[in-house]
Scaffold this active site. Structure first.
Site, short mmCIF file in Angstrom:
data_model
loop_
_atom_site.label_atom_id
_atom_site.label_comp_id
_atom_site.label_asym_id
_atom_site.label_seq_id
_atom_site.Cartn_x
_atom_site.Cartn_y
_atom_site.Cartn_z
N ARG A 292 21.36 102.29 -38.46
CA ARG A 292 19.93 102.57 -38.59
C ARG A 292 19.51 102.22 -40.01
NH1 ARG A 292 18.53 108.51 -38.83
NH2 ARG A 292 18.06 107.99 -40.99
N HIS A 296 14.84 107.86 -39.82
CA HIS A 296 14.84 108.21 -38.41
C HIS A 296 13.51 107.81 -37.76
CE1 HIS A 296 15.06 110.69 -34.76
NE2 HIS A 296 13.92 111.25 -35.12
N TYR A 305 18.98 111.90 -48.30
CA TYR A 305 20.33 112.24 -47.83
C TYR A 305 21.28 111.05 -47.72
CZ TYR A 305 18.06 110.79 -43.45
OH TYR A 305 17.37 110.09 -42.51
#
Lengths: 404, 324
Positions: A292, A296, A305
Site C-alpha cells: 500500500r 489507508h 506510523y
C-alpha cells in the site's frame, strides 16, 4: 477407540459416515516449511522479460489492461486531489496494488461474480462501470447508482456482477462462498472471486468463509491483497504465520503466493484457481504480495506510523512500471504511445468528472427512504411526509451546519 | 383438518415451500440428516437431498453470511439459528449486510431470506437458551420480524415470510413448540405479514402480546373476564411490519393498554408500542400504558417462573389499569 474406527473408515473410503465424499486425508498436507512450499510466484522479471510459456494472458489483452492500470492510478491520484479540495468527502484507492486488482478480475470468466473489499474500483471499471457513474458515487449526487445511500468508494454494479461493498472487514468472504455454493446447486458455471486485505484474515468471517468453502469444496477464488498494512498495523501484527497463503492448508484447500505487482502472475494464479474450482476441485486461497503505497484512505496519514524507508524499495517494484517494461520488451509499447495513453486517460477522467459534476448535487428527498424494503412500510411513508413538511417549513433542515 | 403442533406446522410450511419453489434451501446446524434439535426440519433431508437441506459447520456468522451469497445469487435460503441466544455471532451479517444490502446498493441487489430461530424462556434453559432478542431486529431498518403464537399462524406466516421480497427474522416460541396444538390446513396458504389478530374482543382494556406470551395473556384475560374486566386481546404476530392501525383502533375503543413481552423491559418492543399508543391515542387514554415484561436482568435459571410475565402478573396489571 470409536474415533479411530471412524477415522479409519474415512481414510479407507474417502467418504464420511453417511457416504458423502470427503477430501481424502492423503491429499491433506502434513507439517510444512512455508517459504519453500509457498514460494513467491513471478512471471515478469525485473528487466521486463518473461517466460511466455508460463503466461496465458492473450496478447491482445495486454494493452487494454495496461491502460486500465494507468487509468486506475490516475483516477486515484485525481480523486485524492479532489478530496483535498473538498469536492468529495472521502476516497480510498489502490495505488501500488493495481496488478493485484486487475490481474485477478481478468483471470475470471465474464459470468463470475466479484465480491470486492473497497479498493477494487479498477475491477468494477473492468466490468463496465462507466467512469462517470463511479464519480457520481463519489459525489453521492443525483446520478449515483447507490442513490446517495453509501459513502464514497462503496459502489455496487449489478450489470458487471460486481457485488455491493460494505466497510466492515471480511463480511464479503462468506457471502462469496454462499454465491459459489448457490451456483453449484443451480448447476451454473459461475465461480465467485472475493478480494480482501491481509487484515481481514484476522476476522471471524475469513475463518468461517474459508472453513465452509473447504468443508464443502465450494467453487470460489479467495484473493488476499497482502499490501502490508491494515491502516497502521503492519502484517507482522496480524498473524504469526510466515505467509498468508499457508492458511489454506488448515482449511483443506490449495494455497498460492504470488507477486502481487506482477499482472501476469496474478492473472495466471487466478485463471488456474478458477479452472480448478469450475472442475469441482474446490477453492483456492491466493496471497498477492503487494504494497500500500499511500495512506489507508484520505482520512489517514501514514507518516505518523510508517517510515518512508519502508516504502521506497517498493517504488522500483511499481506494478505499472513492471508491466510497461514488459510491453516495451515485447515491442508493444513505445514511450510516445505510453504518453498518448496517459494523456487520453487524463482527458477521460476530466470529461467524466465534468459529466458527473453537472448533475444535481443531491438525489431527490424521497430516495432517502427508497430500498429500505421492497415496498416502504408505513413508517417510511409517514417519515417521508414528516421530512417533506419539515424541509418546507425550514430549509435549514436540508443542510448540515456549515454547508451553503 | 390435521391437528399439528408448532414444530409440525413449521415443518409443513418448509416442506410446502420447498416443493413449490426449487430455490428454497434450508441450512443450519444439525438441520439435515438429524432434522434439527427441535425436529423442525425432520424428513426434509430425505425428501429434498443434501444440496437443499444443508448441515453447515458450527458458526452462525458463517450460516447467515453464506445465506447472503445464496440469496444474492437467486436462492431463497431459510437458515436456522439453533437458539435465538446464539444469533449474536451473526449480528454483523444480519444488521450490516442482510438488512442493508438492498438499500446500500440502491436497489440493485436484494437478499431475501428467512432466518428461523426458536426463542424465549420457560424451558429451564438459563441465560443461553431463553432470550427474546426481537427488539434488536425491529430496531434495524430493512428487517422484518415475525413471531407466531400457534400452529396455524406459524405455517401461514412462514409461507408468507419465505415468499416475501425482504429478509425476515422468524422467531418461534419454543416454550409452546409442542404444547400449542391446533388445526392446520393442508397445502399452501398465506397469512399476510403485518396483520394483528384480535383473538378476543372486549371493551375495557386492550392487551397486546405475541409469541409464547400470547398464551399467558390469553389466560389472564379469561381470568379477568371472570373477575368482571372485559379485555380485548391482540396477537400482534408481526412486529415489523406492525399493524399499528389495529392497535390504534382497539386502544381508542378501550382507552387502556397493557403490553406483555418476555424480553427485558428497558428498550423492549413494549417501549415502542407504548410510545406509538401515546402518540396516536393520547386523547383516548384513561390510564397509564402499562408494561408487563421480563426484568432488566439476564434471563435467570432457577427463578424463571418469577421472571416470566405470566398470567398472574398480567392479570394484576389488567386490574390496576381497569381500576385506574
Amino acid at each position: 477407540m470409536r474415533r479411530e474406527i471412524h477415522e479409519s473408515f474415512v481414510r479407507r473410503n474417502g467418504h464420511d459416515v453417511h457416504g458423502e465424499e470427503l477430501t481424502p486425508f492423503s491429499q491433506r498436507p502434513a507439517a510444512h516449511r512455508p517459504e519453500k512450499e509457498f514460494p513467491l510466484e513471478r512471471v515478469l522479471a525485473d528487466d521486463g522479460s518473461a517466460d511466455l510459456a508460463r503466461s496465458h494472458l492473450p496478447q491482445e489483452r495486454l494493452l487494454p489492461l495496461y491502460r486500465l492500470m494507468v487509468l486506475n492510478r490516475a483516477l486515484d491520484e485525481r480523486m485524492i486531489q479532489l478530496q483535498r479540495q473538498g469536492r468529495i468527502g472521502f476516497y480510498i484507492g489502490s495505488i501500488g496494488e493495481e496488478a493485484t486488482v486487475l490481474g485477478a478480475a481478468e483471470g475470471m470468466a465474464p459470468q463470475d461474480w466479484i465480491f470486492p473489499c473497497y479498493r477494487e474500483h479498477g475491477a468494477a471499471i473492468l466490468r463496465g462501470l462507466p467512469l462517470a457513474k463511479f464519480l457520481c458515487d463519489l459525489l453521492g449526487n443525483a446520478g449515483d447508482l447507490m442513490e446517495g445511500h453509501q459513502m464514497p468508494c462503496h459502489e455496487a454494479f449489478r450489470p458487471g456482477r460486481f457485488a455491493s461493498i460494505s466497510s466492515p472487514i471480511a463480511t464479503q468472504i462468506p457471502q462469496a462462498v454462499g454465491a459459489g455454493w448457490a451456483a453449484r446447486i443451480k448447476k451454473d458455471d459461475m465461480v465467485p472471486l472475493v478480494y480482501f486485505g491481509e487484515g481481514a484474515t484476522s476476522a471471524n468471517d475469513f475463518h468461517t468463509g474459508l472453513n465452509f468453502a473447504g468443508v464443502r469444496k465450494v467453487p470460489v477464488v479467495f484473493v488476499c491483497r497482502n499490501n502490508g498494512w491494515a491502516i497502521s498495523v503492519p502484517r507482522e501484527r496480524q498473524t504469526a504465520a510466515v505467509t498468508f497463503a499457508e492458511k489454506a492448508l488448515a482449511y483443506g484447500m490449495k494455497g498460492e503466493r504470488v507477486d502481487g505487482n506482477d499482472l501476469l502472475a496474478v492473472y495466471e494464479a487466478t485463471r488456474l484457481a478458477r479452472a480448478r474450482a469450475a472442475a469441482g476441485e474446490g477453492p483456492t486461497l491466493i496471497e498477492c504480495v503487494t504494497y500500500r503505497m499511500e495512506g489507508h484512505s484520505t482520512s489517514d496519514d501514514p507518516r505518523v506510523y510508517r517510515p518512508a524507508e519502508l516504502v521506497d524499495p517498493w517504488r522500483k517494484k511499481d506494478p505499472i512500471l513492471r508491466l510497461k517494461g514488459h510491453l516495451v520488451w515485447r515491442g508493444l509499447l513505445s514511450e510516445s504511445e505510453d504518453a498518448a495513453i496517459r494523456d487520453a486517460v487524463a482527458a477521460e477522467i476530466q470529461a467524466a468528472l465534468r459529466e458527473a459534476e453537472a448533475l444535481p448535487s443531491k438525489p431527490p428527498l424521497e430516495s432517502l427512504f427508497d430500498g429500505v424494503y421492497a415496498q416502504p412500510l408505513w413508517q417510511q411513508r409517514e417519515q417521508l411526509e414528516e421530512l417533506r413538511s419539515a424541509v418546507a417549513a425550514d430549509p435549514r433542515v436540508a443542510r448540515l451546519r456549515g454547508e451553503g | 383438518m390435521p391437528v399439528l403442533n408448532v414444530i409440525q406446522a413449521v415443518n409443513d410450511a418448509l416442506r410446502t415451500e420447498m416443493r413449490r419453489d426449487p430455490s428454497v434451501v434450508v441450512m443450519g446446524e444439525d438441520v439435515g440428516r438429524f432434522g434439527g434439535v427441535f425436529r423442525a426440519t425432520q424428513g426434509l433431508h430425505d425428501e429434498f437431498g443434501a444440496d437443499r437441506v444443508i448441515d453447515t459447520p458450527l458458526a452462525e456468522g458463517g450460516i447467515v453470511g453464506t445465506a447472503v451469497g445464496m440469496a444474492l445469487y437467486g436462492l431463497r435460503p431459510v437458515p436456522e439459528i439453533q437458539f435465538a441466544d446464539f444469533i449474536f455471532p451473526a449480528m454483523d451479517q444480519i444488521v450490516n449486510e442482510v438488512a442493508k444490502y438492498r438499500y446500500r446498493s440502491g436497489g440493485q441487489y436484494a437478499c431475501p431470506m428467512v432466518i428461523r430461530s426458536p426463542y424465549g424462556g420457560g424451558i429451564r434453559g438459563g441465560h443461553y437458551h431463553s432470550q427474546s432478542p426481537e427488539a434488536h431486529f425491529v430496531h434495524t431498518p430493512g428487517l422484518k420480524v415475525v413471531v407466531p403464537s400457534n400452529p396455524y399462524d406459524a405455517k401461514g406466516l412462514l409461507i408468507s415470510a419465505i415468499r416475501d421480497p425482504d429478509p425476515v427474522l422468524f422467531f418461534e416460541p419454543k416454550r409452546v413448540y409442542r404444547a400449542a396444538k391446533g388445526e392446520v390446513p393442508e397445502g399452501e396458504y398465506e397469512i399476510p405479514l403485518g396483520q394483528a389478530k384480535v383473538t378476543r374482543e372486549g371493551g375495557q382494556v386492550t392487551v397486546l402480546a405475541w409469541g409464547a406470551m400470547w398464551h399467558e395473556a390469553d389466560q389472564a384475560v379469561r381470568e379477568a373476564a371472570e373477575a368482571g374486566v372485559d379485555c380485548e386481546l391482540l396477537d400482534l404476530r408481526s412486529l415489523q411490519p406492525l399493524d399499528v392501525e389495529a392497535i390504534e383502533r382497539s386502544v381508542k375503543k378501550t382507552g387502556r393498554a397493557v403490553i406483555v413481552h418476555e424480553a427485558p423491559r428497558t428498550c423492549g418492543f413494549g417501549a415502542e408500542l407504548s410510545a406509538l399508543i401515546q402518540e396516536r391515542c393520547f386523547l383516548s387514554l384513561e390510564a397509564p400504558i402499562t408494561r408487563v415484561t421480563g426484568f432488566d436482568t439476564p434471563f435467570p435459571y432457577t427463578l424463571e417462573a418469577e421472571y416470566l410475565p405470566r398470567a398472574p402478573r398480567i392479570l394484576r396489571a389488567i386490574r390496576e389499569v381497569a381500576a385506574f
